[in-house]
Design a protein around this motif. Sequence first.
Motif, short mmCIF file in Angstrom:
data_model
loop_
_atom_site.label_atom_id
_atom_site.label_comp_id
_atom_site.label_asym_id
_atom_site.label_seq_id
_atom_site.Cartn_x
_atom_site.Cartn_y
_atom_site.Cartn_z
N GLU A 17 -4.15 -17.99 -2.41
CA GLU A 17 -2.95 -16.94 -1.71
C GLU A 17 -3.79 -16.13 -0.85
O GLU A 17 -2.91 -15.46 0.08
N HIS A 18 -4.91 -15.54 -0.88
CA HIS A 18 -5.48 -14.76 -0.23
C HIS A 18 -5.65 -15.11 1.44
O HIS A 18 -6.20 -16.33 1.58
N PRO A 19 -5.31 -14.39 2.22
CA PRO A 19 -5.44 -14.93 3.68
C PRO A 19 -6.62 -15.11 4.10
O PRO A 19 -7.75 -14.32 3.51
N PRO A 20 -7.09 -15.52 5.19
CA PRO A 20 -8.39 -15.71 5.94
C PRO A 20 -8.84 -14.13 6.18
O PRO A 20 -8.07 -13.43 6.65
N SER A 21 -10.08 -14.28 5.98
CA SER A 21 -10.61 -12.59 6.04
C SER A 21 -11.31 -12.58 7.39
O SER A 21 -11.41 -11.36 7.90
N SER A 22 -11.68 -13.49 8.12
CA SER A 22 -12.17 -13.30 9.70
C SER A 22 -11.38 -13.20 10.45
O SER A 22 -11.48 -12.62 11.25
N TYR A 23 -10.64 -14.23 10.71
CA TYR A 23 -9.79 -14.66 11.78
C TYR A 23 -8.51 -15.53 11.45
O TYR A 23 -8.71 -16.41 10.83
N SER A 24 -7.42 -14.96 12.05
CA SER A 24 -6.11 -15.85 12.06
C SER A 24 -5.49 -16.01 13.28
O SER A 24 -5.35 -15.20 14.15
N LEU A 25 -4.97 -17.23 13.49
CA LEU A 25 -4.36 -17.72 14.84
C LEU A 25 -2.88 -18.08 14.25
O LEU A 25 -2.72 -19.28 13.76
N LYS A 26 -1.75 -17.14 14.53
CA LYS A 26 -0.44 -17.55 14.29
C LYS A 26 0.42 -17.94 15.61
O LYS A 26 0.33 -17.11 16.52
N VAL A 27 0.86 -19.08 15.69
CA VAL A 27 1.52 -19.87 16.61
C VAL A 27 2.92 -19.79 16.41
O VAL A 27 3.51 -20.15 15.37
N HIS A 28 3.65 -19.43 17.37
CA HIS A 28 5.24 -19.33 17.23
C HIS A 28 5.94 -20.69 17.80
O HIS A 28 7.23 -20.73 17.37
N ASN A 29 5.30 -21.38 18.46
CA ASN A 29 5.55 -22.80 18.82
C ASN A 29 4.71 -23.73 18.87
O ASN A 29 3.98 -23.65 19.92
N PHE A 30 4.41 -24.68 17.68
CA PHE A 30 3.38 -25.62 17.79
C PHE A 30 3.43 -26.70 19.03
O PHE A 30 2.30 -27.10 19.33
N SER A 31 4.48 -27.06 19.34
CA SER A 31 4.71 -28.27 20.43
C SER A 31 4.03 -27.48 21.73
O SER A 31 3.71 -28.23 22.63
N VAL A 396 -17.48 -10.03 -1.10
CA VAL A 396 -16.11 -9.42 -1.18
C VAL A 396 -15.56 -9.94 0.00
O VAL A 396 -15.80 -9.96 1.25
N ALA A 397 -14.07 -10.39 -0.48
CA ALA A 397 -12.98 -10.59 0.71
C ALA A 397 -12.61 -9.66 1.39
O ALA A 397 -11.57 -8.70 0.76
N PRO A 398 -12.75 -9.06 2.64
CA PRO A 398 -12.02 -7.82 3.24
C PRO A 398 -10.78 -8.13 3.50
O PRO A 398 -10.35 -9.29 3.82
N SER A 399 -10.13 -7.08 4.04
CA SER A 399 -8.77 -7.30 4.29
C SER A 399 -8.58 -7.88 5.95
O SER A 399 -9.76 -7.79 6.47
N LEU A 400 -7.53 -8.84 5.95
CA LEU A 400 -7.48 -9.55 7.19
C LEU A 400 -7.29 -8.40 8.53
O LEU A 400 -6.38 -7.73 8.55
N THR A 401 -8.18 -8.35 9.33
CA THR A 401 -8.26 -7.25 10.51
C THR A 401 -8.13 -8.00 11.83
O THR A 401 -8.17 -7.43 12.88
N ASN A 402 -8.27 -9.22 12.04
CA ASN A 402 -8.44 -10.04 13.00
C ASN A 402 -7.53 -10.92 12.99
O ASN A 402 -7.59 -12.20 12.35
N TRP A 403 -6.64 -11.13 14.19
CA TRP A 403 -5.64 -12.32 14.46
C TRP A 403 -4.97 -12.24 15.96
O TRP A 403 -5.18 -11.28 16.45
N GLU A 404 -4.54 -13.27 15.96
CA GLU A 404 -3.62 -13.31 17.27
C GLU A 404 -2.23 -14.06 16.98
O GLU A 404 -2.15 -14.98 15.99
#
Length: 586
Positions: A17-31, A396-404
């Motif tokens: 359930e816990h999101p990634p701690s280092s980096y997240s890449l959120k895409v709004h249109n995969f195609s 320790v899993a820090p809160s997610l602070t890096n994403w795009e």
Amino acid sequence: MGSSSAVVSTIVQNWREHPPSSYSLKVHNFSQLVNSTTASDDKYQSRLFSSGGYNWRLIVYPNGNGKDDGSGFISMYVEIDSKITTEVFAELRFFVYNKKENKYFTIQDLEVRRFNALKTVWGLQQFLPLDTFNDLKNGYIFEGGHCEFGVDVIVASPLTNWEILSFDEKLSNPKFSWAVKKLSDLKEHVYTSDSFSMGGRQWVLKMYPKGDSGSDGKWLSFYLFLAAGDTLKADEKVFRQGHIRVLDPLGSNHIELKTNRWVERSNTGWGWDQFLSLAELRKSYLDKKDTRLIVYPKGNQKDNGSGFISMYVEIDSKSLMVFTPPTEIFAELRFFVYNKKENKYFTIQDVEVKRFNALRTVWGLVQVLPYDTFNNPENGYVFEGGQCEFGVDVIVAPSLTNWEIHSFNEKFSGPKFSWALKNFSELNVNNLTSDIFSMGGRKWVLRLYPKGDTIADGKWLSIYLEMAASDTLKEDEKIFVQANLRVLDPLGSNHIQLQMNVWFEVQNASWGWNKFMSLAELRKTYLDNKEHALNVEMEFKKLHKYNIPNYIPQLFNYFEQHVPLTINLAWNGVTSLIVSPTMIVG
């Protein structure tokens, strides 16, 4: 008995359930992400992010890395900044969010990877089959093309926290004797023996002839202290096991009590406030002449650990109360037992992130290793006369602070911008800038060089698309543009058209063509006969925005390691234990 060996996979798959701690890449249109990678070797590279004191980049091949046997799969990698001058060891954990499960499908490579100047990229070429990922029923793609990738980069720090446990059972002179003369006549409240050496430390006995404050004046009280000149270092402790006796002067009916204790503080003694009643002492014992990480070595029976080594981690409950309301700590645990025969650490990792809070301060493994396996010297866990080593990593899993966040815009209310340049042949300026126009929420201009820029040799028309001066890119922000630029044919449909597929990544960035079309062809066919006007048209097809949310300062939590207190005097054994306190920052 023969032996056999098998290749053990270091890849572990699970859901969390816990999101990634280092980096997240959120895409709004995969195609559209797939389409945007056609001009960049079929891969998308994230911005740089920091983890463990180094800069990294997440690389995603949405159609698989065919050069690395990744065809038909999502391929994911991590690249370290090539500026490193040393080797960096790191564990990698890759994520894809699943909306249906509302969890992250996770693949962890348990093998610590070595990054250096010769090897800057590690990853998984076959993370998830494309058929599985692309099937909307499976939940990886949702809400019209949204998806999310992530990574945890756990840099393995050099070992800086450890403790050494050594036992001394061969004492050259294990006894200390103290003769207290004329005991009945003593007036002082407490008496201290001469100091004596045992196990490399200096000790003293303290005796209360009429008992201490808790003995009601009816008992003899005895305590063992470290001598005033012998102090413990920070977090050092000593275990001592021994016997204290009051000798029978006429025979062998000695009064003897056993002590098994840890000594943790220099000014603290341990003993008995009611060692022996004064009445019995006077009757029989006066010479008529003169007279101190959690490991269960044999298993935690209360937790179904009988017959095994049991190991746990406990968080200091005080550290949970630093914040209001009290916080929760998420951590992964990895337990170690050193094997001398293999010269490696046998490791058990619980890949499930554990939640520590005021109601649950202890987590661990009940059955780390069978006791019989551990205790057999042939297996290598116990060596050199009884030595062994246990260890733990608390991550320790820090809160997610890096994403795009990536969003694609293909539906423009007015996708075209037109620009008419009258009396084009008479223009005598180096360059012209169009009016500002808006597209995809950003401000743009066209810049045109009537006689070409410095590279065009005065024979070509040069045209560039630029962001307006009033609209600047933020740090690490970038925009992908797909558009057609045309010079219109005033008499028909034989327009000159070129297509751009480009990322705008720096402030005032421009992109276009220094040789869009020859000036000879332009003057011959593409000027309006009435006003000698040149008509330029820009039509946007796609605009991909790459957003970086504001950074949220991270709260740092810590562990403080506490150890139990014990003192001993009978000198069957002396143990010196030096503990380096552990502080872990998320």
